[in-house]
Design a protein around this motif. Structure first.
Motif, PDB file in Angstrom:
ATOM      1  N   LEU A 141       0.803  -1.215   0.000  1.00 30.13           N
ATOM      2  CA  LEU A 141       0.000   0.000   0.000  1.00 30.13           C
ATOM      3  C   LEU A 141       0.843   1.277   0.000  1.00 30.13           C
ATOM      4  N   PRO A 142       1.837   1.438   0.908  1.00 32.65           N
ATOM      5  CA  PRO A 142       2.648   2.670   0.870  1.00 32.65           C
ATOM      6  C   PRO A 142       3.360   2.895  -0.463  1.00 32.65           C
ATOM      7  N   PRO A 143       4.009   1.867  -1.072  1.00 33.01           N
ATOM      8  CA  PRO A 143       4.610   2.112  -2.388  1.00 33.01           C
ATOM      9  C   PRO A 143       3.599   2.536  -3.449  1.00 33.01           C
ATOM     10  N   LEU A 144       2.399   1.958  -3.423  1.00 36.58           N
ATOM     11  CA  LEU A 144       1.380   2.347  -4.399  1.00 36.58           C
ATOM     12  C   LEU A 144       0.966   3.808  -4.213  1.00 36.58           C
ATOM     13  N   PHE A 183       2.783   6.152  -2.776  1.00 37.16           N
ATOM     14  CA  PHE A 183       3.948   6.962  -3.127  1.00 37.16           C
ATOM     15  C   PHE A 183       4.060   7.103  -4.639  1.00 37.16           C
ATOM     16  N   MET A 184       3.813   6.009  -5.382  1.00 36.02           N
ATOM     17  CA  MET A 184       3.874   6.065  -6.844  1.00 36.02           C
ATOM     18  C   MET A 184       2.784   6.974  -7.405  1.00 36.02           C
ATOM     19  N   LEU A 185       1.607   6.929  -6.802  1.00 33.25           N
ATOM     20  CA  LEU A 185       0.523   7.816  -7.232  1.00 33.25           C
ATOM     21  C   LEU A 185       0.942   9.273  -7.085  1.00 33.25           C
ATOM     22  N   ILE A 186       1.552   9.600  -5.956  1.00 33.44           N
ATOM     23  CA  ILE A 186       2.025  10.966  -5.719  1.00 33.44           C
ATOM     24  C   ILE A 186       3.097  11.351  -6.741  1.00 33.44           C
ATOM     25  N   ILE A 187       4.012  10.427  -7.024  1.00 39.23           N
ATOM     26  CA  ILE A 187       5.087  10.704  -7.981  1.00 39.23           C
ATOM     27  C   ILE A 187       4.514  11.006  -9.362  1.00 39.23           C
ATOM     28  N   TYR A 188       3.558  10.190  -9.822  1.00 36.15           N
ATOM     29  CA  TYR A 188       3.003  10.407 -11.157  1.00 36.15           C
ATOM     30  C   TYR A 188       2.200  11.700 -11.233  1.00 36.15           C
ATOM     31  N   VAL A 189       1.505  12.039 -10.150  1.00 33.72           N
ATOM     32  CA  VAL A 189       0.813  13.331 -10.120  1.00 33.72           C
ATOM     33  C   VAL A 189       1.819  14.459 -10.279  1.00 33.72           C
ATOM     34  N   GLU A 190       2.949  14.363  -9.578  1.00 31.97           N
ATOM     35  CA  GLU A 190       3.997  15.376  -9.679  1.00 31.97           C
ATOM     36  C   GLU A 190       4.611  15.395 -11.072  1.00 31.97           C
ATOM     37  N   ILE A 191       4.808  14.214 -11.679  1.00 30.13           N
ATOM     38  CA  ILE A 191       5.366  14.142 -13.035  1.00 30.13           C
ATOM     39  C   ILE A 191       4.463  14.871 -14.021  1.00 30.13           C
ATOM     40  N   PHE A 192       3.166  14.599 -13.957  1.00 28.37           N
ATOM     41  CA  PHE A 192       2.226  15.237 -14.878  1.00 28.37           C
ATOM     42  C   PHE A 192       2.169  16.750 -14.635  1.00 28.37           C
ATOM     43  N   TYR A 193       2.272  17.143 -13.365  1.00 27.80           N
ATOM     44  CA  TYR A 193       2.267  18.569 -13.046  1.00 27.80           C
ATOM     45  C   TYR A 193       3.485  19.262 -13.665  1.00 27.80           C
ATOM     46  N   ILE A 194       4.660  18.658 -13.500  1.00 25.17           N
ATOM     47  CA  ILE A 194       5.895  19.247 -14.040  1.00 25.17           C
ATOM     48  C   ILE A 194       5.823  19.342 -15.558  1.00 25.17           C
ATOM     49  N   ILE A 195       5.376  18.251 -16.196  1.00 25.13           N
ATOM     50  CA  ILE A 195       5.327  18.232 -17.663  1.00 25.13           C
ATOM     51  C   ILE A 195       4.377  19.297 -18.196  1.00 25.13           C
ATOM     52  N   HIS A 196       3.185  19.358 -17.626  1.00 26.48           N
ATOM     53  CA  HIS A 196       2.221  20.360 -18.088  1.00 26.48           C
ATOM     54  C   HIS A 196       2.725  21.775 -17.820  1.00 26.48           C
ATOM     55  N   LYS A 197       3.396  21.969 -16.709  1.00 26.16           N
ATOM     56  CA  LYS A 197       3.959  23.286 -16.398  1.00 26.16           C
ATOM     57  C   LYS A 197       5.015  23.677 -17.420  1.00 26.16           C
ATOM     58  N   GLN A 198       5.873  22.714 -17.775  1.00 26.75           N
ATOM     59  CA  GLN A 198       6.942  22.999 -18.735  1.00 26.75           C
ATOM     60  C   GLN A 198       6.392  23.204 -20.143  1.00 26.75           C
ATOM     61  N   LEU A 199       5.314  22.503 -20.479  1.00 27.68           N
ATOM     62  CA  LEU A 199       4.718  22.671 -21.799  1.00 27.68           C
ATOM     63  C   LEU A 199       3.998  24.009 -21.927  1.00 27.68           C
ATOM     64  N   ASN A 200       3.548  24.551 -20.819  1.00 29.26           N
ATOM     65  CA  ASN A 200       2.774  25.792 -20.843  1.00 29.26           C
ATOM     66  C   ASN A 200       3.602  27.041 -20.583  1.00 29.26           C
ATOM     67  N   HIS A 201       4.869  26.880 -20.263  1.00 30.73           N
ATOM     68  CA  HIS A 201       5.735  28.026 -19.983  1.00 30.73           C
ATOM     69  C   HIS A 201       7.030  27.922 -20.791  1.00 30.73           C
ATOM     70  N   SER A 202       7.673  29.036 -20.951  1.00 30.63           N
ATOM     71  CA  SER A 202       8.964  29.034 -21.644  1.00 30.63           C
ATOM     72  C   SER A 202       9.986  28.322 -20.783  1.00 30.63           C
ATOM     73  N   LEU A 203      10.877  27.588 -21.453  1.00 32.83           N
ATOM     74  CA  LEU A 203      11.866  26.790 -20.737  1.00 32.83           C
ATOM     75  C   LEU A 203      13.222  27.479 -20.728  1.00 32.83           C
ATOM     76  N   ASN A 204      14.079  26.871 -19.949  1.00 34.99           N
ATOM     77  CA  ASN A 204      15.447  27.392 -19.854  1.00 34.99           C
ATOM     78  C   ASN A 204      16.116  27.416 -21.226  1.00 34.99           C
ATOM     79  N   LYS A 205      16.833  28.479 -21.522  1.00 33.23           N
ATOM     80  CA  LYS A 205      17.472  28.578 -22.830  1.00 33.23           C
ATOM     81  C   LYS A 205      18.464  27.455 -23.084  1.00 33.23           C
TER      82      LYS A 205
END
Length: 333
Positions: A186-189, A191-213
């Motif tokens: 249960l804890p690993p599951l 934790f993985m759910l939290i990680i994937y939520v964070e992954i999707f958040y980062i990706i969408h944030k990077q796709l919607n904003h200008s990135l590092n040169k």
């Protein structure tokens, strides 16, 4: 064993189908990684580890489960070892999924230093560590946390009586619920759910904003677009793992906390779900990840349909892969 206790023929038939699909599908996954250089990525070290565990489920665990379901009489520790093998393989799958989630997180969180941090050597070490932890967790019942005390023994049988081999007869429900489920499943599951939520958040944030040169010249929208697609595919693998295994663990909790009789059909369905999960992942890879799909088609054409793969096509593929590597500063899948 009475006829009423015997498993229905439909259950055995489905187990056989699942076993064949698990072995063939996951062998193709390993084969695809071997023949496709672009799949030899650190993430796929863990995918191969997961596939090998699923091959073992189809080749060993399911046949043994079928034999046990017929009421096989054997020594206690022989039955316990069979049950522990299943626990080891399950735990290795969970840890492989966790390693995949962490790897994908690092890939989108630190794209510039990812290759320096996640090296093939470290990935290989992580795979070995996952299997060692799985062995410790899965073999714990062999060292005393089991149901041996529930069986009457005499001098000739002590300390290994002959019993009718069933998983719940040899494995302690307290071990399954308190140790296996509440600590290692249960804890690993979650934790993985939290990680994937964070992954999707980062990706969408990077796709919607200008990135590092520093990475703008590598077409970041293309990079993160590919990462988003792969993350969705691997999250789908996690989703199917959860829905396949949680019903059986919930039944274990019910058995421990409210030991009411359960219909055999419910138990058979829960077991089929856990075994069926081993056959699902190759299907997800085939439909969701293009490079796996291409490799599967190539394997099928060359080794099943006996069609020769043209040398020029292979050379063109190699030239294309080489060109892609030169154009990217950050590897993408």
């Amino acid at each position: 064993m009475t006829a009423e206790d015997s498993p229905p023929s439909s259950y055995i038939g489905m187990e056989v189908v699942i076993a064949l699909a698990s072995v063939l599908g996951n062998v193709m996954v390993v084969w695809a990684v071997k023949i496709n250089r672009s799949l030899r990525d650190t993430t796929f070290y863990f995918v191969v580890s997961l596939a090998l565990a699923d091959v073992a489920v189809g080749a060993f665990v399911i046949p043994l489960a079928i034999i046990i379901s017929t009421g096989l009489k054997t020594h206690f520790y022989s039955c316990l070892m069979v049950a522990c093998i299943l626990l080891v393989l399950t735990q290795s799958s969970i840890l492989a999924l966790l390693a995949i989630a962490i790897d994908r997180y690092l890939r989108v969180k630190i794209p510039l230093s990812y290759k320096r941090v996640v090296t093939p050597k470290r990935a290989g070490t992580a795979v070995v560590a996952c299997w060692l932890v799985a062995l410790i967790v899965g073999l714990t019942p062999m060292f005393g946390w089991n149901n041996l005390q529930n069986f009457p023994t005499n001098d000739s049988q002590q300390p290994n009586p002959i019993i009718t081999c069933k998983f719940e007869e040899v494995i302690s429900m307290k071990y399954m619920v308190y140790f296996n489920f509440f600590i290692w499943v249960l804890p690993p599951l979650v934790f993985m759910l939290i990680i994937y939520v964070e992954i999707f958040y980062i990706i969408h944030k990077q796709l919607n904003h200008s990135l590092n040169k520093a990475i703008s010249q590598t077409d970041p929208s293309r990079y993160y677009g590919k990462e988003l697609k792969l993350a969705k595919s691997l999250a789908l693998v996690l989703f199917f793992f959860a829905i396949s295994w949680l019903p059986l663990h919930i039944l274990n909790c019910i058995t421990l906390f409210s030991p009411t009789p359960k219909t055999k059909n419910i138990i058979y369905v829960a077991i089929l779900l856990t075994h069926g999960n081993s056959a699902v992942n190759p299907v997800i890879y085939a439909f969701r990840i293009k490079k796996f799909r291409t490799a599967f088609v190539k394997i099928w054409a060359q080794f099943v349909c006996c069609k020769k793969v043209k040398l020029s096509a292979r050379k063109a593929t190699r030239r294309k892969e080489c060109s892609e590597r030169k154009m990217r500063e950050i590897s993408d899948i």
